[in-house]
Design a protein around this motif. Structure first.
Motif, PDB file in Angstrom:
ATOM      1  N   TYR A  61      -7.590  -4.769   0.380  1.00 27.71           N
ATOM      2  CA  TYR A  61      -6.945  -5.994   0.842  1.00 27.71           C
ATOM      3  C   TYR A  61      -6.011  -6.566  -0.225  1.00 27.71           C
ATOM      4  O   TYR A  61      -4.963  -7.113   0.095  1.00 27.71           O
ATOM      5  N   LEU A  62      -6.381  -6.411  -1.487  1.00 28.75           N
ATOM      6  CA  LEU A  62      -5.609  -7.036  -2.555  1.00 28.75           C
ATOM      7  C   LEU A  62      -4.404  -6.219  -3.023  1.00 28.75           C
ATOM      8  O   LEU A  62      -3.485  -6.782  -3.602  1.00 28.75           O
ATOM      9  N   VAL A  63      -4.396  -4.906  -2.795  1.00 27.75           N
ATOM     10  CA  VAL A  63      -3.230  -4.111  -3.208  1.00 27.75           C
ATOM     11  C   VAL A  63      -2.160  -4.180  -2.126  1.00 27.75           C
ATOM     12  O   VAL A  63      -2.435  -4.510  -0.974  1.00 27.75           O
ATOM     13  N   GLU A  64      -0.926  -3.877  -2.515  1.00 31.47           N
ATOM     14  CA  GLU A  64       0.174  -3.951  -1.555  1.00 31.47           C
ATOM     15  C   GLU A  64       0.333  -2.673  -0.749  1.00 31.47           C
ATOM     16  O   GLU A  64       0.498  -2.703   0.458  1.00 31.47           O
TER      17      GLU A  64
ATOM     18  N   LEU B 285     -13.771   4.431   3.472  1.00 26.95           N
ATOM     19  CA  LEU B 285     -14.006   3.680   4.703  1.00 26.95           C
ATOM     20  C   LEU B 285     -13.587   2.217   4.535  1.00 26.95           C
ATOM     21  O   LEU B 285     -13.004   1.631   5.448  1.00 26.95           O
ATOM     22  N   GLY B 286     -13.851   1.636   3.363  1.00 28.36           N
ATOM     23  CA  GLY B 286     -13.416   0.268   3.098  1.00 28.36           C
ATOM     24  C   GLY B 286     -11.909   0.131   3.188  1.00 28.36           C
ATOM     25  O   GLY B 286     -11.386  -0.816   3.785  1.00 28.36           O
ATOM     26  N   GLY B 287     -11.179   1.088   2.615  1.00 27.12           N
ATOM     27  CA  GLY B 287      -9.718   1.071   2.717  1.00 27.12           C
ATOM     28  C   GLY B 287      -9.243   1.285   4.141  1.00 27.12           C
ATOM     29  O   GLY B 287      -8.284   0.660   4.591  1.00 27.12           O
ATOM     30  N   LYS B 288      -9.928   2.148   4.872  1.00 29.75           N
ATOM     31  CA  LYS B 288      -9.567   2.427   6.268  1.00 29.75           C
ATOM     32  C   LYS B 288      -9.800   1.197   7.143  1.00 29.75           C
ATOM     33  O   LYS B 288      -8.993   0.902   8.035  1.00 29.75           O
ATOM     34  N   ILE B 289     -10.879   0.465   6.876  1.00 28.83           N
ATOM     35  CA  ILE B 289     -11.161  -0.757   7.638  1.00 28.83           C
ATOM     36  C   ILE B 289     -10.017  -1.748   7.486  1.00 28.83           C
ATOM     37  O   ILE B 289      -9.520  -2.318   8.464  1.00 28.83           O
TER      38      ILE B 289
ATOM     39  N   GLU C   2      -6.869  -0.525   9.343  1.00 31.42           N
ATOM     40  CA  GLU C   2      -6.980  -0.711  10.792  1.00 31.42           C
ATOM     41  C   GLU C   2      -6.874  -2.183  11.184  1.00 31.42           C
ATOM     42  O   GLU C   2      -6.244  -2.516  12.177  1.00 31.42           O
ATOM     43  N   LEU C   3      -7.517  -3.048  10.417  1.00 23.49           N
ATOM     44  CA  LEU C   3      -7.441  -4.479  10.727  1.00 23.49           C
ATOM     45  C   LEU C   3      -6.020  -5.005  10.594  1.00 23.49           C
ATOM     46  O   LEU C   3      -5.564  -5.818  11.401  1.00 23.49           O
ATOM     47  N   MET C   4      -5.308  -4.550   9.572  1.00 24.65           N
ATOM     48  CA  MET C   4      -3.926  -4.997   9.392  1.00 24.65           C
ATOM     49  C   MET C   4      -3.008  -4.389  10.442  1.00 24.65           C
ATOM     50  O   MET C   4      -2.075  -5.043  10.906  1.00 24.65           O
ATOM     51  N   LYS C   5      -3.273  -3.135  10.812  1.00 23.65           N
ATOM     52  CA  LYS C   5      -2.455  -2.487  11.833  1.00 23.65           C
ATOM     53  C   LYS C   5      -2.627  -3.175  13.189  1.00 23.65           C
ATOM     54  O   LYS C   5      -1.664  -3.331  13.933  1.00 23.65           O
ATOM     55  N   ASN C   6      -3.827  -3.616  13.488  1.00 19.96           N
ATOM     56  CA  ASN C   6      -4.103  -4.302  14.752  1.00 19.96           C
ATOM     57  C   ASN C   6      -3.902  -5.811  14.664  1.00 19.96           C
ATOM     58  O   ASN C   6      -4.292  -6.538  15.570  1.00 19.96           O
ATOM     59  N   LYS C   7      -3.347  -6.258  13.544  1.00 21.32           N
ATOM     60  CA  LYS C   7      -3.032  -7.676  13.321  1.00 21.32           C
ATOM     61  C   LYS C   7      -4.276  -8.573  13.385  1.00 21.32           C
ATOM     62  O   LYS C   7      -4.206  -9.728  13.780  1.00 21.32           O
ATOM     63  N   LEU C   8      -5.424  -8.048  13.004  1.00 14.36           N
ATOM     64  CA  LEU C   8      -6.659  -8.834  12.960  1.00 14.36           C
ATOM     65  C   LEU C   8      -6.911  -9.417  11.574  1.00 14.36           C
ATOM     66  O   LEU C   8      -7.809 -10.221  11.383  1.00 14.36           O
ATOM     67  N   MET C   9      -6.112  -8.970  10.599  1.00 14.83           N
ATOM     68  CA  MET C   9      -6.227  -9.470   9.241  1.00 14.83           C
ATOM     69  C   MET C   9      -4.822  -9.799   8.760  1.00 14.83           C
ATOM     70  O   MET C   9      -3.891  -9.038   8.988  1.00 14.83           O
ATOM     71  N   PRO C  10      -4.654 -10.938   8.091  1.00 10.83           N
ATOM     72  CA  PRO C  10      -3.306 -11.308   7.626  1.00 10.83           C
ATOM     73  C   PRO C  10      -2.786 -10.288   6.620  1.00 10.83           C
ATOM     74  O   PRO C  10      -3.523  -9.811   5.777  1.00 10.83           O
TER      75      PRO C  10
END
Length: 148
Positions: free
Chosen positions: A81-84, A130-134, A137-145
């Motif tokens: 989440y913290l890396v670009e 798996l943590g990176g994949k989560i 996926e969340l960012m791709k589906n716009k569920l995470m900013p």
């Protein structure tokens, strides 16, 4: 950018290690009987940990593997989440660091069960990925900013 990525790795490492350490110390029953054995060595953490490894029941190592998986996954989420860019790669790098720390523990403190040593390799890399994949996926589906 490298400062941000370094801080992201350190944050993920701190979260993963905190979760693993909390899980190790969660079941006080595993350590009550050792307190009597190690009373004369108060303050020597390394001696105490060696005693834990030698006398710990199988359940302890199972719980340790589970906590390593949970810690690697959540640490991977924090790092990703913290890396670009290259979220999964940085999460895998976190898994590598955790694995190298576990290998150092195995080399310094012998007497780990063999199945546990093998399990560490199987745990850290897939669960940190798996943590990176989560996060991906969340960012791709716009569920995470995505803006930081």
């Amino acid at each position: 950018m490298w400062v941000r990525n370094t801080l992201a790795i350190l944050a993920g490492l701190a979260v993963a290690m905190t979760l693993i350490m909390l899980a190790i110390t969660a079941n006080k029953v595993w350590f009550d009987e050792l307190d009597n054995i190690v009373l004369s060595q108060k303050g020597d953490v390394f001696y105490y940990w060696q005693s834990v490894i030698k006398q710990a029941p199988t359940n302890f190592f199972i719980a340790l593997l589970v906590s390593c998986g949970v810690g690697a996954t959540i640490g991977g989420v924090v790092t990703a989440y913290l890396v670009e860019n290259a979220r999964q790669a940085y999460a895998l790098f976190l898994g590598l660091i955790l694995f190298l720390m576990a290998v150092a523990d195995i080399i310094i403190f012998t007497d780990h069960p063999t199945w546990y040593e093998i399990g560490l390799f199987i745990i850290f890399f897939p669960f940190s990925w798996l943590g990176g994949k989560i996060v991906d996926e969340l960012m791709k589906n716009k569920l995470m900013p995505n803006d930081k």
